[in-house]
Design a protein around this motif. Structure first.
Motif, PDB file in Angstrom:
ATOM      1  N   LEU A 203     -54.228  30.172  11.175  1.00  0.00           N
ATOM      2  CA  LEU A 203     -53.424  29.536  10.030  1.00  0.00           C
ATOM      3  C   LEU A 203     -51.980  29.276  10.513  1.00  0.00           C
ATOM      4  N   HIS A 204     -51.612  29.991  11.578  1.00  0.00           N
ATOM      5  CA  HIS A 204     -50.295  29.522  11.861  1.00  0.00           C
ATOM      6  C   HIS A 204     -50.362  28.813  13.175  1.00  0.00           C
ATOM      7  N   GLU A 205     -50.965  29.406  14.284  1.00  0.00           N
ATOM      8  CA  GLU A 205     -51.032  28.999  15.637  1.00  0.00           C
ATOM      9  C   GLU A 205     -51.434  27.613  15.562  1.00  0.00           C
ATOM     10  N   LEU A 206     -52.927  27.339  15.094  1.00  0.00           N
ATOM     11  CA  LEU A 206     -53.660  26.380  15.407  1.00  0.00           C
ATOM     12  C   LEU A 206     -53.275  25.430  14.208  1.00  0.00           C
ATOM     13  N   ASP A 207     -53.271  25.718  13.076  1.00  0.00           N
ATOM     14  CA  ASP A 207     -52.627  24.771  11.737  1.00  0.00           C
ATOM     15  C   ASP A 207     -51.121  24.365  11.958  1.00  0.00           C
ATOM     16  N   ILE A 208     -50.380  25.038  12.061  1.00  0.00           N
ATOM     17  CA  ILE A 208     -48.870  24.823  11.989  1.00  0.00           C
ATOM     18  C   ILE A 208     -48.309  24.539  13.409  1.00  0.00           C
ATOM     19  N   GLU A 209     -48.460  25.444  14.608  1.00  0.00           N
ATOM     20  CA  GLU A 209     -47.685  25.064  15.764  1.00  0.00           C
ATOM     21  C   GLU A 209     -48.582  23.847  16.709  1.00  0.00           C
ATOM     22  N   TYR A 210     -50.088  24.006  16.491  1.00  0.00           N
ATOM     23  CA  TYR A 210     -50.507  22.744  17.284  1.00  0.00           C
ATOM     24  C   TYR A 210     -51.008  21.735  16.282  1.00  0.00           C
ATOM     25  N   ALA A 211     -51.614  21.662  15.295  1.00  0.00           N
ATOM     26  CA  ALA A 211     -52.237  20.543  14.359  1.00  0.00           C
ATOM     27  C   ALA A 211     -51.001  19.742  13.974  1.00  0.00           C
ATOM     28  N   LYS A 212     -50.113  20.405  13.076  1.00  0.00           N
ATOM     29  CA  LYS A 212     -48.747  20.034  12.614  1.00  0.00           C
ATOM     30  C   LYS A 212     -47.812  19.680  13.516  1.00  0.00           C
ATOM     31  N   ASP A 213     -47.069  20.614  14.081  1.00  0.00           N
ATOM     32  CA  ASP A 213     -45.932  20.452  15.137  1.00  0.00           C
ATOM     33  C   ASP A 213     -46.363  19.693  16.469  1.00  0.00           C
ATOM     34  N   LEU A 214     -47.529  19.992  17.112  1.00  0.00           N
ATOM     35  CA  LEU A 214     -47.713  18.999  18.289  1.00  0.00           C
ATOM     36  C   LEU A 214     -48.228  17.757  17.798  1.00  0.00           C
ATOM     37  N   GLY A 215     -48.928  17.805  16.708  1.00  0.00           N
ATOM     38  CA  GLY A 215     -49.548  16.298  16.278  1.00  0.00           C
ATOM     39  C   GLY A 215     -48.282  15.399  15.943  1.00  0.00           C
ATOM     40  N   GLU A 216     -47.499  15.918  15.487  1.00  0.00           N
ATOM     41  CA  GLU A 216     -45.985  15.185  15.075  1.00  0.00           C
ATOM     42  C   GLU A 216     -45.590  14.575  16.501  1.00  0.00           C
ATOM     43  N   LYS A 217     -45.264  15.733  17.500  1.00  0.00           N
ATOM     44  CA  LYS A 217     -44.681  15.385  18.542  1.00  0.00           C
ATOM     45  C   LYS A 217     -45.430  14.642  19.523  1.00  0.00           C
ATOM     46  N   THR A 218     -46.805  14.517  19.563  1.00  0.00           N
ATOM     47  CA  THR A 218     -47.316  13.604  20.565  1.00  0.00           C
ATOM     48  C   THR A 218     -48.011  12.293  19.954  1.00  0.00           C
ATOM     49  N   GLY A 219     -47.937  12.421  18.393  1.00  0.00           N
ATOM     50  CA  GLY A 219     -48.339  11.315  17.702  1.00  0.00           C
ATOM     51  C   GLY A 219     -50.039  11.353  17.577  1.00  0.00           C
ATOM     52  N   ALA A 220     -50.595  12.450  17.968  1.00  0.00           N
ATOM     53  CA  ALA A 220     -52.067  12.637  17.938  1.00  0.00           C
ATOM     54  C   ALA A 220     -52.445  12.996  16.545  1.00  0.00           C
ATOM     55  N   SER A 221     -53.587  12.713  16.066  1.00  0.00           N
ATOM     56  CA  SER A 221     -54.113  13.324  14.851  1.00  0.00           C
ATOM     57  C   SER A 221     -55.146  14.600  15.066  1.00  0.00           C
ATOM     58  N   ILE A 222     -54.664  15.711  14.830  1.00  0.00           N
ATOM     59  CA  ILE A 222     -55.266  16.841  15.106  1.00  0.00           C
ATOM     60  C   ILE A 222     -55.916  17.662  14.118  1.00  0.00           C
ATOM     61  N   TYR A 223     -57.478  17.739  14.026  1.00  0.00           N
ATOM     62  CA  TYR A 223     -57.999  18.208  12.959  1.00  0.00           C
ATOM     63  C   TYR A 223     -58.290  19.547  13.276  1.00  0.00           C
ATOM     64  N   ARG A 224     -58.776  20.455  12.235  1.00  0.00           N
ATOM     65  CA  ARG A 224     -59.198  21.818  12.595  1.00  0.00           C
ATOM     66  C   ARG A 224     -60.247  22.288  11.786  1.00  0.00           C
ATOM     67  N   VAL A 225     -61.425  22.949  12.527  1.00  0.00           N
ATOM     68  CA  VAL A 225     -62.566  23.473  11.875  1.00  0.00           C
ATOM     69  C   VAL A 225     -62.402  24.761  11.688  1.00  0.00           C
ATOM     70  N   PRO A 226     -63.136  25.224  10.483  1.00  0.00           N
ATOM     71  CA  PRO A 226     -62.581  26.418   9.893  1.00  0.00           C
ATOM     72  C   PRO A 226     -63.538  27.460  10.539  1.00  0.00           C
ATOM     73  N   ALA A 227     -62.870  28.781  10.638  1.00  0.00           N
ATOM     74  CA  ALA A 227     -63.671  29.832  11.128  1.00  0.00           C
ATOM     75  C   ALA A 227     -64.934  30.191  10.335  1.00  0.00           C
TER      76      ALA A 227
END
Length: 282
Positions: A203-227
């Motif tokens: 919920l934090h590492e994948l969804d916020i640090e990677y999908a949101k923050d890194l997505g904004e930094k890199t311009g990539a669209s990052i989706y996340r599959v639920p557990a």
């Protein structure tokens, strides 16, 4: 799970579950007395880590052994262990179903561009060098899921949640995202392949640090599959694992009783020997 287990294995019903954590309450030393006080005579240690690691399921068994050295189990309690289930059909089908569901939410032209990033909790390299089976078992889960998907998309296995200064397994999830985005992979889908439910590392590492923050930094669209969480196929898998285990007489797999080739933890061998002796005394 217990409700389903009562239905598919009525000869061993009723079933009751207890939870024992390593680092938060209820701890092993809190749960075991509760189980003993209940009068249970048949106890299955069911690891909720699909892939075995000395740092997870192994550590839990060491903790149980340490407690039982001071507080032995009653002699009429029969113990058995489900220590790993990385390629169970229900687990594999759950991950595949969740991936398909996320892919289907995307437009067809985007869906074709998606790269699947299977993200698992990393390990220090010194643990891998000792022979911890975890990396191979995570890889087995990934291969089984991709086979279930018909190898529909390109994929990589990456590693998250490093802590401390020591070298850990790579590529790290965040570094992989940045590198792949630079190479033009702008649609990445994170799959939490070593986690069975949502918590801070999803919920934090994948969804916020990677999908949101890194997505904004890199311009990539990052989706996340639920557990897997409470997916019906996953709950059915848990019930099936226990039913099959009980039907086969319980026991313990030989793999659990062997330490890593280069094991340096003095607690491991006594704990594994104790598990073998306790299970086989029935």
């Amino acid at each position: 799970m217990c409700e389903q287990l009562d239905q598919i294995s009525p000869e061993t019903a009723p079933h009751k579950h207890y939870v024992a954590f390593r680092y938060v309450s209820p701890l092993t030393e809190e749960t075991v007395p509760e189980v003993v006080a209940s009068g249970a005579k048949r106890v299955v240690l069911f690891s909720q880590y699909p892939q075995y690691s000395c740092a997870t399921a192994g550590s839990s068994i060491n903790a149980l052994h340490q407690y039982c050295q001071q507080h032995p189990l009653p002699p009429d309690v029969r113990l058995s262990v489900i220590d790993r289930w990385s390629t169970h059909r229900g687990l594999v089908r759950t991950f595949a179903a969740n991936i398909r569901a996320q892919l289907e939410r995307l437009p067809e032209q985007v869906r074709r561009q998606v790269v699947l990033l299977f993200s698992a909790h990393s390990l220090p390299l010194r643990a891998v060098a000792r022979g911890d089976p975890y990396p191979a078992e995570v890889g087995a889960t990934v291969q089984a899921v991709m086979a279930e998907l018909g190898h529909s998309h390109p994929y990589r296995l990456v590693w998250q949640s490093k802590v401390g200064p020591l070298p850990w397994m790579e590529p790290a999830t965040d570094a992989a995202i940045e590198a792949m985005a630079k190479r033009g992979h702008k649609h990445l889908m994170l799959v939490p392949i070593s986690f069975v439910n949502e918590h801070i590392e999803t919920l934090h590492e994948l969804d916020i640090e990677y999908a949101k923050d890194l997505g904004e930094k890199t311009g990539a669209s990052i989706y996340r599959v639920p557990a897997p969480n409470d997916h019906p196929e996953f709950i059915g898998a848990l019930a099936d694992l226990v039913r099959t285990h009980l039907a086969e007489g319980g026991g313990v797999r030989p793999q659990l009783l062997m330490t890593c080739p280069m094991c340096t933890n003095p607690a491991c061998f006594p704990a594994k020997r104790w598990i073998g002796e306790t299970v086989n005394r029935a």
